[in-house]
Motif scaffolding. Structure first.
Motif, PDB file in Angstrom:
ATOM      1  N   ASP A 133      45.126  14.361 -36.745  1.00  0.00           N
ATOM      2  CA  ASP A 133      44.390  14.926 -35.617  1.00  0.00           C
ATOM      3  C   ASP A 133      43.707  16.233 -35.987  1.00  0.00           C
ATOM      4  O   ASP A 133      42.876  16.741 -35.226  1.00  0.00           O
ATOM      5  CB  ASP A 133      45.332  15.166 -34.438  1.00  0.00           C
ATOM      6  N   HIS A 135      41.379  16.511 -37.768  1.00  0.00           N
ATOM      7  CA  HIS A 135      39.933  16.281 -37.887  1.00  0.00           C
ATOM      8  C   HIS A 135      39.162  16.810 -36.684  1.00  0.00           C
ATOM      9  O   HIS A 135      37.945  16.990 -36.749  1.00  0.00           O
ATOM     10  CB  HIS A 135      39.640  14.792 -38.116  1.00  0.00           C
ATOM     11  N   LYS A 136      39.861  17.124 -35.588  1.00  0.00           N
ATOM     12  CA  LYS A 136      39.187  17.664 -34.395  1.00  0.00           C
ATOM     13  C   LYS A 136      38.719  19.101 -34.625  1.00  0.00           C
ATOM     14  O   LYS A 136      37.920  19.622 -33.844  1.00  0.00           O
ATOM     15  CB  LYS A 136      40.126  17.625 -33.200  1.00  0.00           C
ATOM     16  N   GLN A 137      39.206  19.752 -35.675  1.00  0.00           N
ATOM     17  CA  GLN A 137      38.913  21.161 -35.896  1.00  0.00           C
ATOM     18  C   GLN A 137      37.547  21.418 -36.503  1.00  0.00           C
ATOM     19  O   GLN A 137      37.125  22.572 -36.617  1.00  0.00           O
ATOM     20  CB  GLN A 137      40.012  21.782 -36.764  1.00  0.00           C
ATOM     21  N   LYS A 139      33.344  19.959 -36.422  1.00  0.00           N
ATOM     22  CA  LYS A 139      32.409  19.137 -35.658  1.00  0.00           C
ATOM     23  C   LYS A 139      31.680  18.117 -36.522  1.00  0.00           C
ATOM     24  O   LYS A 139      31.013  17.224 -36.004  1.00  0.00           O
ATOM     25  CB  LYS A 139      31.411  20.031 -34.936  1.00  0.00           C
ATOM     26  N   SER A 250      40.054   8.664 -31.435  1.00  0.00           N
ATOM     27  CA  SER A 250      39.914   9.826 -32.304  1.00  0.00           C
ATOM     28  C   SER A 250      38.902  10.776 -31.660  1.00  0.00           C
ATOM     29  O   SER A 250      38.398  10.502 -30.559  1.00  0.00           O
ATOM     30  CB  SER A 250      39.476   9.400 -33.706  1.00  0.00           C
ATOM     31  N   TYR A 251      38.594  11.851 -32.329  1.00  0.00           N
ATOM     32  CA  TYR A 251      37.729  12.851 -31.710  1.00  0.00           C
ATOM     33  C   TYR A 251      36.256  12.503 -31.903  1.00  0.00           C
ATOM     34  O   TYR A 251      35.884  11.737 -32.784  1.00  0.00           O
ATOM     35  CB  TYR A 251      38.087  14.236 -32.233  1.00  0.00           C
ATOM     36  N   SER A 253      33.560  13.661 -33.092  1.00  0.00           N
ATOM     37  CA  SER A 253      32.831  13.782 -34.351  1.00  0.00           C
ATOM     38  C   SER A 253      33.040  12.590 -35.268  1.00  0.00           C
ATOM     39  O   SER A 253      32.227  12.338 -36.157  1.00  0.00           O
ATOM     40  CB  SER A 253      33.265  15.059 -35.077  1.00  0.00           C
TER      41      SER A 253
END
Length: 277
Positions: A133, A135-137, A139, A250-251, A253
């Motif tokens: 997670d 990977h949300k950090q 964009k 997932s996020y 991006s």
């Protein structure tokens, strides 16, 4: 005939827990470590089952080729490939190929090893990529400065590599023309030593504090989704992001098809490997 799995980064933490569980279930486990000494020690620690230690420095693309060649020439077709190895570095370091090491180990090795071994997959093979997670950090992938020169931070490098994992899985699924299944996995914040290796004393301290406050999962709990997806009788749906044995979003991006295509093309360039599905 036992099923065969290759697990990268299996000498400790989530990888070791995954290797132990599958070995106990009768799998032939190809247990990868950065050195053969560490891989052999991990196999001894498991102490049961059919385990073959293998070595490769995944930050060196030449040794990734050697690992794939060994697997293809000496072992049965893979039923499962688990891209599990990962690093987190406080300071910026370049590989022999001039790539930032976190990106090289955490993404390019996944990409190249999967591509090299694809002809050696058994029917309905499964490719499992341990993402995060984190990977949300970010964009998006910084394609103009993949090595993060001049603005390096260990967390930024790690987050970028984990976004690359998810983008790779989604793009592989869009391109695939066979019955291979690919999944990205969020293991959660686990009580592992990833934040203690190759880092400054301050970052090691911060990792210990963070791990005590939020890292409540054991390595076995962190490995549970990898084990589930490897062993569930019917192949799981391909191209999804999994957490605690269920798919989730997932996020934002990670859903850019344009970003995923560009990452695929850039990964081919950096690895000098044409990945055709």
């Amino acid at each position: 005939m036992p099923k065969t799995v290759l697990i990268t980064g299996a000498t400790s933490g989530i990888g070791l827990a995954t290797a132990r569980a599958l070995a106990e279930q009768g799998w032939h486990v190809l247990l990868h470590g950065r050195t053969l000494e560490r891989a052999r020690a991990a196999a001894t620690a498991i102490g049961t089952g059919h385990i073959t230690p293998l070595e490769a420095d995944l930050g060196d693309l030449q040794t990734v080729h050697q690992l794939a060649k060994t697997v293809q020439s000496e072992h049965p077709p893979l039923d499962v490939l688990i891209n599990n190895a990962g690093v987190w570095n406080s300071t910026r370091e370049l590989t022999a190929q001039g790539v930032e090491r976190t990106f090289a180990v955490n993404h390019l090795a996944y990409f190249l090893l999967t591509g090299l071994l694809r002809p050696h997959f058994a029917p309905r093979a499964r490719v499992l990529c341990v993402a995060s997670d984190s990977h949300k950090q970010v964009k998006g992938v910084d394609f103009d400065n993949l090595s993060l020169e001049g603005k390096y931070h260990g967390l930024r490098a790690y987050a970028q590599s984990k976004l690359a994992n998810v983008l790779f899985c989604y793009e592989y699924d869009r391109r695939r023309t066979d019955d291979t299944v690919i999944c990205a996995i969020q293991p959660g914040l686990v009580q592992t030593d990833i934040g203690l290796k190759g880092n400054t004393w301050l970052h090691r301290l911060a990792w210990r504090v963070r791990r005590q406050m939020w890292g409540h999962k054991t390595a076995e709990e962190g490995a549970s989704t990898s084990i589930f997806l490897a062993t569930v009788a019917e192949p799981p749906p391909s191209g999804l992001y999994w957490d605690d044995c269920v798919p989730k979003q997932s996020y934002a991006s990670s859903y850019s098809e344009q970003e995923a295509r560009r990452l695929w093309e850039e990964s081919e360039r950096l690895t000098d490997f044409r990945f055709i599905l």
